[in-house]
Design an enzyme around this catalytic site. Structure first.
Site, PDB file in Angstrom:
ATOM      1  CB  CYS A   1      25.285  25.858  -9.963  1.00  0.00           C
ATOM      2  SG  CYS A   1      24.720  26.352 -11.569  1.00  0.00           S
ATOM      3  CG  LEU A   2      19.573  28.245  -6.448  1.00  0.00           C
ATOM      4  CD1 LEU A   2      18.894  26.951  -6.847  1.00  0.00           C
ATOM      5  CD2 LEU A   2      19.452  28.440  -4.941  1.00  0.00           C
TER       6      LEU A   2
END
Lengths: 234, 171
Positions: free
Chosen positions: B109-110
């Site tokens: 998750c970026l």
């Protein structure tokens, strides 16, 4: 003498140094061969005539390499931030970032609701990008441009034309101006003005009005002269 | 922040007609590869997988002075057809114990791989961002809640991480 010839032909380094000497101190070099026979002087003169080409080629090849390096460096400045290639149909955003128009258009279309500059995330829009026109604009036609809408037009404001009528900017522009008048201030019964080198003449505007003015000023001038004559005679 | 959302974000755009992008994407990827190989960056590396230029294998070395120091992680990067207009899909192939990395799928998750993606980012910047994510997790939206809750207990976290890494590094 023959040795000097061989050095000039075979050794490029020596050749180079002698040629540089030629450039800086031509008289010293020409004096050296003159100590030997006359023929050597001729030969040396032929050497000089032969030397410039290798010297030129040397001096030109080295800067050429530098130029290429510099060109590469310069080119890297004009790389599109999206395709990482030299920008074609270049446009620049108001935040100053360079893109190919097809690349930027594509980027804006993938995010129609949030149109941000890919580099600095400033808000941008299609209407506010400035196209860059180089000299060889036609050559830069990109096939992708047919699939993307045409680049936005550049905005152009006309230069201000009202500068012509400033008059009396310098003495050279002033012309000669003389006027006659008689009467008690502030009431002038009649007056005449006498103009040489009128500015309006150069502007070529108000033609008929100008002629009329000239005629009137001539009439008043003669009236003034007659009046003065009458004053003097009386 | 589930795995599906990452995939579904990239997919709809893949079929979009965007000119003769295939060659343009390959060209850009080639340039990126050149830049990566020329750069002196030692802590991240990437190379295309076999013949497919749109799938790359990457490695990230854990940043210094973090629990991930001296650990090496492999990733796979998959580029969409309209790269760089949409972000590539990145996945850890070496299981990684981290608040923002799914322990089983390797999904991460970026933000810059999602809503903050910009066409300017390339493989190198992505990998460096992932590397810095290792040292600075975003514990507000964890994919691995265990890791998120353990993060503040440094010694415990390091101990568990080392065990986990030793167990999984070869897979």
């Amino acid at each position: 003498m023959s040795s000097s010839q061989t050095t000039t032909v075979n050794d490029p380094h020596l050749d180079n140094t002698t040629t540089t000497n030629n450039d800086t101190l031509p008289n010293n070099n020409s004096q050296e061969p003159s100590t030997s026979t006359d023929s050597s002087q001729y030969r040396s003169s032929t050497q000089y005539s032969f030397k410039p080409p290798p010297e030129n080629s040397k001096t030109s090849t080295k800067p050429d390499l530098d130029d290429n390096e510099e060109e590469k460096r310069d080119d890297s400045m004009y790389v599109c931030n999206i395709c990482l290639d030299i920008a074609k149909e270049s446009v620049i955003t108001m935040c100053g970032h360079l893109f190919c128009w097809p690349c930027l258009n594509c980027w804006l279309e993938t995010k129609p609701q949030r149109q941000l500059c890919p580099v600095c995330k400033a808000a941008i829009s299609k209407d506010k990008v400035v196209p860059l026109y180089g000299r060889n604009n036609e050559k830069q036609q990109d096939p992708r441009s047919k699939k993307s809408p045409p680049r936005p037009q550049a905005q152009r404001t006309e230069p201000d034309n009202s500068q012509n009528y400033q008059g009396f900017q310098s003495f050279g522009d002033a012309g000669f101006h003389l006027s006659f008048g008689i009467g008690a201030f502030p009431f002038v019964f009649f007056g005449s003005s006498f103009n040489f080198n009128d500015i309006r003449q150069r502007n070529g505007q108000n033609g008929s009005q100008f002629e009329e003015d000239q005629f009137l000023s001539k009439v008043f001038l003669w009236v003034a002269i007659i009046f003065f004559c009458w004053l003097i005679l009386a | 922040m589930s795995n599906q959302s990452i995939q579904s974000e990239n997919k709809p755009n893949n079929d979009e007609p965007v000119g003769n992008k295939g060659s343009a994407v390959a060209k850009r990827l080639q340039k990126e590869l050149m830049a990566l190989m020329m750069s002196s960056e030692k802590s991240v590396s990437a190379f295309p997988e076999d013949s497919n230029f749109f799938r790359w294998k990457a490695t990230i070395v854990g940043p210094k002075e973090t629990p991930y120091e001296n650990q090496k992680y492999r990733l796979s990067i998959e580029f969409p057809n309209n790269y760089p207009y949409t972000a590539p899909t990145c996945k850890f192939t070496t299981p990684c114990f981290h608040p923002n990395i799914d322990i089983s799928t390797g999904m991460l998750c970026l933000d810059i791989l999602k809503e903050k993606w910009s066409a300017l980012y390339d493989v190198r910047t992505i990998l460096l961002s992932i590397q810095s994510l290792l040292s600075e997790p975003n514990n507000d939206s964890p994919l691995n809640s265990n890791a998120a809750s353990l993060w503040d207990k440094k010694a415990e976290y390091k101990k568990y991480l080392d065990q986990f890494y030793e167990k999984n590094k070869d897979t």
